[in-house]
Design a protein around this motif. Structure first.
Motif, mmCIF file in Angstrom:
data_model
loop_
_atom_site.group_PDB
_atom_site.id
_atom_site.type_symbol
_atom_site.label_atom_id
_atom_site.label_comp_id
_atom_site.label_asym_id
_atom_site.label_seq_id
_atom_site.Cartn_x
_atom_site.Cartn_y
_atom_site.Cartn_z
ATOM 1 N N CYS A 203 0.615 -1.014 -0.265
ATOM 2 C CA CYS A 203 0.246 0.519 0.049
ATOM 3 C C CYS A 203 1.351 1.512 -0.010
ATOM 4 O O CYS A 203 0.621 2.433 0.716
ATOM 5 N N ASN A 204 2.051 0.851 -0.463
ATOM 6 C CA ASN A 204 2.900 2.240 -0.685
ATOM 7 C C ASN A 204 4.165 1.719 -2.340
ATOM 8 O O ASN A 204 4.462 0.543 -2.379
ATOM 9 N N GLU A 205 3.899 3.755 -2.683
ATOM 10 C CA GLU A 205 4.201 4.431 -3.803
ATOM 11 C C GLU A 205 5.930 3.155 -3.927
ATOM 12 O O GLU A 205 6.713 3.545 -3.009
ATOM 13 N N GLY A 206 6.245 2.862 -4.597
ATOM 14 C CA GLY A 206 8.145 2.599 -4.711
ATOM 15 C C GLY A 206 8.394 2.047 -2.927
ATOM 16 O O GLY A 206 9.321 2.245 -3.123
ATOM 17 N N SER A 207 7.318 0.476 -2.961
ATOM 18 C CA SER A 207 7.885 -0.296 -1.978
ATOM 19 C C SER A 207 9.507 -0.612 -2.363
ATOM 20 O O SER A 207 9.414 -0.807 -3.125
ATOM 21 N N GLU A 208 9.791 -0.842 -1.012
ATOM 22 C CA GLU A 208 11.396 -1.816 -1.177
ATOM 23 C C GLU A 208 10.903 -3.269 -1.841
ATOM 24 O O GLU A 208 11.776 -3.932 -2.544
ATOM 25 N N ILE A 209 9.710 -3.368 -1.038
ATOM 26 C CA ILE A 209 9.901 -5.110 -1.697
ATOM 27 C C ILE A 209 9.938 -5.190 -3.104
ATOM 28 O O ILE A 209 10.072 -6.111 -3.720
ATOM 29 N N GLY A 210 8.799 -4.322 -3.425
ATOM 30 C CA GLY A 210 8.165 -4.053 -5.147
ATOM 31 C C GLY A 210 9.955 -3.803 -6.556
ATOM 32 O O GLY A 210 9.688 -4.346 -6.899
ATOM 33 N N GLN A 211 10.106 -3.380 -5.729
ATOM 34 C CA GLN A 211 11.578 -3.287 -6.574
ATOM 35 C C GLN A 211 12.746 -4.643 -6.001
ATOM 36 O O GLN A 211 13.873 -5.097 -7.297
ATOM 37 N N LEU A 212 12.091 -5.465 -5.702
ATOM 38 C CA LEU A 212 12.865 -6.961 -5.494
ATOM 39 C C LEU A 212 11.662 -8.013 -6.894
ATOM 40 O O LEU A 212 12.304 -9.064 -7.258
ATOM 41 N N THR A 213 10.703 -7.853 -6.960
ATOM 42 C CA THR A 213 9.585 -8.141 -7.689
ATOM 43 C C THR A 213 10.029 -8.490 -9.274
ATOM 44 O O THR A 213 9.936 -7.395 -9.627
ATOM 45 N N ASP A 214 9.214 -9.157 -9.726
ATOM 46 C CA ASP A 214 8.836 -9.226 -11.484
ATOM 47 C C ASP A 214 7.864 -8.376 -11.298
ATOM 48 O O ASP A 214 7.385 -7.398 -12.527
ATOM 49 N N GLN A 215 6.813 -8.694 -10.429
ATOM 50 C CA GLN A 215 5.360 -7.392 -10.547
ATOM 51 C C GLN A 215 5.493 -6.762 -8.769
ATOM 52 O O GLN A 215 5.273 -7.148 -8.258
ATOM 53 N N THR A 216 4.703 -5.043 -9.491
ATOM 54 C CA THR A 216 4.393 -4.678 -8.488
ATOM 55 C C THR A 216 2.685 -4.035 -8.030
ATOM 56 O O THR A 216 2.503 -3.744 -9.171
ATOM 57 N N LEU A 217 2.516 -4.793 -7.412
ATOM 58 C CA LEU A 217 1.034 -4.262 -7.063
ATOM 59 C C LEU A 217 1.256 -3.203 -5.395
ATOM 60 O O LEU A 217 0.785 -3.755 -4.637
ATOM 61 N N ASP A 218 1.257 -2.068 -6.168
ATOM 62 C CA ASP A 218 1.490 -0.685 -5.322
ATOM 63 C C ASP A 218 -0.380 -0.512 -4.865
ATOM 64 O O ASP A 218 -0.394 0.817 -5.524
ATOM 65 N N VAL A 219 -1.274 -0.335 -4.009
ATOM 66 C CA VAL A 219 -2.807 -0.024 -3.964
ATOM 67 C C VAL A 219 -2.264 1.087 -2.596
ATOM 68 O O VAL A 219 -2.581 0.639 -1.575
ATOM 69 N N VAL A 220 -2.353 2.763 -3.158
ATOM 70 C CA VAL A 220 -1.929 3.131 -2.010
ATOM 71 C C VAL A 220 -4.186 3.693 -1.766
ATOM 72 O O VAL A 220 -4.022 4.930 -2.916
ATOM 73 N N VAL A 221 -4.336 3.667 -0.735
ATOM 74 C CA VAL A 221 -5.192 3.943 -0.114
ATOM 75 C C VAL A 221 -6.032 4.889 0.788
ATOM 76 O O VAL A 221 -6.069 5.442 1.234
ATOM 77 N N GLY A 222 -4.084 5.282 1.051
ATOM 78 C CA GLY A 222 -3.796 7.382 2.037
ATOM 79 C C GLY A 222 -3.955 6.056 3.710
ATOM 80 O O GLY A 222 -3.830 5.079 3.776
ATOM 81 N N PRO A 223 -3.345 7.564 3.961
ATOM 82 C CA PRO A 223 -3.141 7.164 5.508
ATOM 83 C C PRO A 223 -5.142 6.677 6.195
ATOM 84 O O PRO A 223 -5.402 6.943 5.769
ATOM 85 N N GLU A 224 -4.529 5.644 7.449
ATOM 86 C CA GLU A 224 -5.769 5.280 8.064
ATOM 87 C C GLU A 224 -6.177 5.916 8.835
ATOM 88 O O GLU A 224 -5.570 7.243 9.860
ATOM 89 N N VAL A 225 -7.514 5.813 9.186
ATOM 90 C CA VAL A 225 -8.662 7.125 10.368
ATOM 91 C C VAL A 225 -7.636 6.298 11.807
ATOM 92 O O VAL A 225 -7.355 7.972 12.200
ATOM 93 N N LEU A 226 -7.243 5.510 12.282
ATOM 94 C CA LEU A 226 -6.062 5.485 12.715
ATOM 95 C C LEU A 226 -4.960 4.933 12.450
ATOM 96 O O LEU A 226 -4.553 4.547 12.417
ATOM 97 N N THR A 227 -4.411 5.872 12.786
ATOM 98 C CA THR A 227 -2.400 6.111 12.532
ATOM 99 C C THR A 227 -2.371 4.679 12.304
ATOM 100 O O THR A 227 -1.716 4.118 13.708
ATOM 101 N N GLY A 228 -1.753 4.261 10.932
ATOM 102 C CA GLY A 228 -0.739 3.157 11.142
ATOM 103 C C GLY A 228 -1.621 1.338 11.261
ATOM 104 O O GLY A 228 -1.396 0.622 11.220
#
Length: 300
Positions: free
Chosen positions: A166-191
């Motif tokens: 859920c974070n663009e440019g994720s660390e794990i995404g740099q390692l995989t064949d395909q990246t699915l970063d679905v950015v839903v924004g900050p949570e109502v309850l932080t973190g």
């Protein structure tokens, strides 16, 4: 990447007064934030399309789909993979999950287990990963060591690897064949990524597994014709599926299902194609389990 810089760790400006709100306003705030999930998923639909196609092609070759996660992410993997067998009659190994801390961590939090990249590698190595497999590392932050270790090893073995975050440019995404970063924004309850982030991930996993099974011929129209009819509810559903497709009475559906040992597909082909059980099974074998094609073959 510093944890504090991640989108999923930011404070949500729309919920800064959460502790001052009455019950209804808290619920409304959560609901309004949840409404943003659908747009975030729509943005990544083209990527989900590519992921499903990669999974489909590999499952056709006898490969497996393996989810890897820690905490809520691992639980979401289990929720999806465990439903594939009763819903689509898949072999247990076709869709499965590896979770930090093992199955016990599903029921009782084992948060420290997610920090071991080496453990992720060890746990996935037991599966003897090969190029026909797909491994999806699920992590809202995109930086959890356990799934990172798993996808690193899987990629080394030639598997197709996917990062679901859920974070663009994720660390794990740099390692995989395909990246699915679905950015839903900050949570109502932080973190608290068990909220929007987890909801988005559950929706995407449902989309991935269901669409793949449709493509594999486990669905006719919008009916689960490979349902595992091993309890009263599912046997009743199986009979109603046969009734709908073959346009027969409940009694005829029940009688035909009994002849097939509670397998819906051959019952449908028997009734729609006007053939016996053996011929129906032969038609299904020749059509690789696709009911529409099997009916055509049976009629011939």
């Amino acid at each position: 990447m510093e944890l504090s810089s991640l989108t999923t760790e930011q404070r949500n400006p729309n919920s800064m007064n959460l502790d001052k709100q009455n019950t209804y306003d808290i619920l409304k705030t959560i609901h309004q934030e949840d409404a943003k999930i659908h747009q975030a998923i729509e943005t990544v639909l083209p990527v989900i399309d590519q992921v499903v196609e990669a999974i489909y092609q590999r499952l056709l070759r006898g490969g497996r789909l393996i989810y890897v996660g820690a905490g809520t992410s691992g639980r979401l993997g289990y929720l999806d993979s465990s439903e594939c067998q009763p819903t689509f009659m898949t072999p247990p190994e076709m869709v499965q999950t590896i979770m930090a801390g093992g199955v016990d961590a599903f029921f009782q939090a084992s948060e420290g287990s997610e920090d071991q990249e080496s453990q992720g590698k060890e746990d996935i190595a037991v599966k003897e990963i090969n190029p026909s497999d797909v491994v999806i590392g699920i992590t809202a932050s995109g930086r959890t060591p356990y799934p990172i270790g798993a996808v690193k090893h899987a990629k080394e073995q030639g598997a197709f690897t996917v990062a679901l975050t859920c974070n663009e440019g994720s660390e794990i995404g740099q390692l995989t064949d395909q990246t699915l970063d679905v950015v839903v924004g900050p949570e109502v309850l932080t973190g608290s990524t068990r909220m929007k982030a987890a909801t988005a991930h559950k929706m995407i996993l449902n989309m991935i597994s269901t669409t793949t099974m449709v493509k594999l011929g486990k669905v006719y129209e919008n009916l689960m014709v490979d349902v595992q009819a091993n309890n009263v509810k599912l046997r009743d559903r199986a009979k109603r599926i046969i009734m709908d497709i073959a346009e027969v009475t409940y009694e005829v559906a029940e009688e035909t299902l009994a002849k097939t040992n509670n397998h819906v597909k051959p019952a449908i082909v028997m009734l729609k194609g006007g053939v016996d059980y053996e011929t129906a099974n032969q038609a299904l074998d020749e059509s690789d389990g696709y009911v529409r094609e099997a009916i055509k073959l049976a009629k011939q």
